[in-house]
Design an enzyme around this catalytic site. Structure first.
Site, PDB file in Angstrom:
ATOM      1  CG  ASP A  66     -26.064 -24.583 -13.213  1.00 39.47           C
ATOM      2  OD1 ASP A  66     -25.179 -24.251 -14.005  1.00 39.47           O
ATOM      3  OD2 ASP A  66     -25.959 -25.565 -12.457  1.00 39.47           O
ATOM      4  CB  THR A  99     -23.611 -26.983 -17.481  1.00 39.62           C
ATOM      5  OG1 THR A  99     -24.167 -25.785 -16.934  1.00 39.62           O
ATOM      6  CG2 THR A  99     -22.490 -27.462 -16.586  1.00 39.62           C
ATOM      7  CB  THR A 100     -26.662 -23.904 -20.777  1.00 34.45           C
ATOM      8  OG1 THR A 100     -26.965 -23.815 -19.382  1.00 34.45           O
ATOM      9  CG2 THR A 100     -27.940 -23.820 -21.570  1.00 34.45           C
ATOM     10  CG  ASP A 401     -21.759 -22.560 -12.340  1.00 36.25           C
ATOM     11  OD1 ASP A 401     -21.504 -23.662 -11.824  1.00 36.25           O
ATOM     12  OD2 ASP A 401     -22.684 -22.387 -13.154  1.00 36.25           O
TER      13      ASP A 401
END
Length: 533
Positions: A66, A99-100, A401
């Site tokens: 994550d 988020t990545t 998530d």
């Protein structure tokens, strides 16, 4: 001659040499530092992305892919690189997923900016062009999106599954995705259908078993035992539950002092007073018909003593002690009751009602379950199980998530394809738009379009495919009008991603591009770092 010499003399006063070398060096250092952070998480992108093992200073080990968690745990010192960590946090709070992706896109944009700066283009021109490109990109994505209804449960489950497929616990996505969808749908307030407060979904972690044993509980779960002192009850049917914030123990003096008792008769009197004081409180509690007590943890003195537990057991009242202060709001909302701060305010109308409160053995320990709550508030509890703490923590992060993805769909009810399809389509359309524009602007927007290809390129690279061949073929298919064609990393080929059920909320992609562009523009505008000690 004199007429010609005059202007020369005047110009020498106004013209002066400005050293731009330091500004360029600072800008370059910032971009390189931020790019190195982006490269660190780049290998974690996608379903076939690698995991990172993080060892913290207190010897805690975390295994995750994550992006937000990796960057949060990294101790980044360079100010511009810290901005990418904050960027990931912003994406986490805005969309919860991607988020990545957001950091990878920002890294690719910075790489292109470095190239544009080396060609002598002014940072302000680049910054304005990036803003225009991001606005256009959001329009393109919105045009690609497919509307979705909250009644279409399958579409919601597909998008939650796509989010879970890139996690460590991806093999359990068929269990966790429907659970995330049901959790969010059960806490939607009809008065505010666009708003979902994820604090209404409580995740309780319990070691033991496997992730397969994770369950959705309609009621309350406490990761603690019932108080067994003096043989009190551990199961209660037709429960009348009170949440109390006062202590059932002898009062203390208001100031720190000690009282010396030298006489036995005085000591007996003190103990008698203590007994009658506690007994008086318990009689008032029992008089309301209350048979289950949830006692908030106290920092002033013991919330309950052995004596008060003994009397509560005799009164056949089930006791759950050490309830955390921050859980009180969730508990009272679920039980549809009011917290009681003083024994004088203890009334029957402040109680909550449930069919059953019982202690259940689970794994090595025990938990308390409250089920069949009458007039239950719009909350839900997910009991997450795992064989070790690493799996348990990662399952919780992955479930969060998935919950965020469903929340995005509630807020903005549109889906788009995943698998790098939107990025390639954006790259194609922005590239075509750049050809129409004149001057530096078109040049900068073309660079923005090329930077977006980093997402499909990285997905292919992490899946062990040939990235150049894959991205070239993707461009070709999109040029033919197949806008939903993306990389199917499972099959290792290019397919229609919408038909493969690889979908994501529109909000995740639009938020990623907007936030990444904002961050890159901010870094571009910095031309000096001033350190204040």
């Amino acid at each position: 001659m004199a007429a010609i010499a005059a202007p020369q003399h005047r110009s020498s006063k106004t013209e002066s040499y400005t050293d731009n070398k330091r500004k360029e060096d600072v800008r370059q250092a910032n971009i390189i530092a931020a790019r190195s952070v982006a490269n660190a998480v780049r290998t974690s992108l996608g379903p076939k992305g690698m995991d990172k093992m993080i060892s913290t200073s207190n010897n805690e080990v975390i295994i995750t892919n994550d992006g937000a968690t990796i960057l949060h745990k990294m101790q980044v010192l360079q100010p511009a690189a810290k901005m990418l960590v904050e960027l990931s946090k912003s994406q986490d709070s805005a969309a919860g997923d991607g988020t990545t992706t957001v950091v990878v896109i920002a890294g690719a944009l910075l790489e292109k900016c470095l190239l544009l700066l080396s060609h002598g283009i002014h940072p302000t021109v680049i910054s304005d062009s990036l803003h225009k490109a991001s606005v256009k990109a959001v329009d393109v994505l919105t045009a690609m999106a497919v509307p979705v209804e909250l009644t279409d449960r399958d579409s919601l489950v597909k998008s939650a599954s796509t989010s879970l497929n890139s996690k460590v616990v991806s093999q359990y996505s068929s269990l966790l995705a429907p659970m995330a969808v049901d959790s969010v749908l059960s806490v939607i307030d009809p008065a505010k259908p666009e708003m979902v407060d994820l604090r209404d979904v409580k995740i309780v972690k319990k070691l033991g078993g496997t992730v397969d044993d994770t369950e959705l509980v309609k009621g309350l779960v406490f990761d603690k035992k019932v108080s067994h002192a003096a043989g009190g009850p551990t199961r209660m049917e037709n429960a009348k539950i009170a949440v109390i914030q006062f202590q059932i123990s002898p009062p203390k003096t208001d100031i720190e002092q000690s009282i010396v008792v030298s006489d036995y008769s005085q000591m007996d009197r003190i103990l008698k007073e203590e007994r009658s004081y506690i007994l008086g409180m318990i009689k008032k509690i029992k008089a309301t018909g209350c048979n289950v007590l949830l006692i908030q943890k106290s920092i002033l003195r013991d919330a309950v003593t052995d004596l008060s537990l003994h009397y509560l057991a005799k009164a056949k009242i089930l006791v759950i002690k050490d309830v955390e202060r921050d859980e009180i709001e969730f508990i009272t909302k679920t039980l549809n009751c009011l917290p009681i701060a003083n024994i004088e305010h203890f009334r029957a109308e402040k109680l909550g009602f449930a069919d059953l409160v019982e202690e259940v053995s689970l794994g090595d320990g025990k938990i308390v379950k409250i089920s069949g709550i009458k007039d239950m508030g719009k909350t839900t509890t997910v009991l997450v199980r795992g064989s070790n703490l690493l799996v348990l923590d990662e399952a919780e992060r992955s479930l969060h998530d998935a919950l965020c993805v469903v929340r995005c769909l509630v807020a903005k009810r549109f889906l788009i394809a995943g698998g790098g399809a939107p990025e390639i389509e954006l790259s194609r359309q922005l590239g075509a738009w750049a050809k129409v524009l004149h001057g530096m602007e078109g040049y900068c927007i073309r660079a923005f379009a090329e930077a977006l290809e980093v997402v499909p390129y990285t997905l292919a690279e992490n899946a062990g495919l040939n990235p150049i061949a894959i991205v070239t073929e993707l461009r070709n298919r999109h040029a033919k009008g197949e806008i939903n064609t993306g990389i199917n990393v499972r099959k290792g080929q290019i397919t229609n991603i919408l038909e493969e059920n690889v979908v994501q909320p529109l909000l995740v992609s639009t938020s990623a591009i907007t936030l990444a562009t904002e961050c890159v523009r901010m870094i571009l505008k910095i031309d000096d770092i001033v350190t204040v000690r």
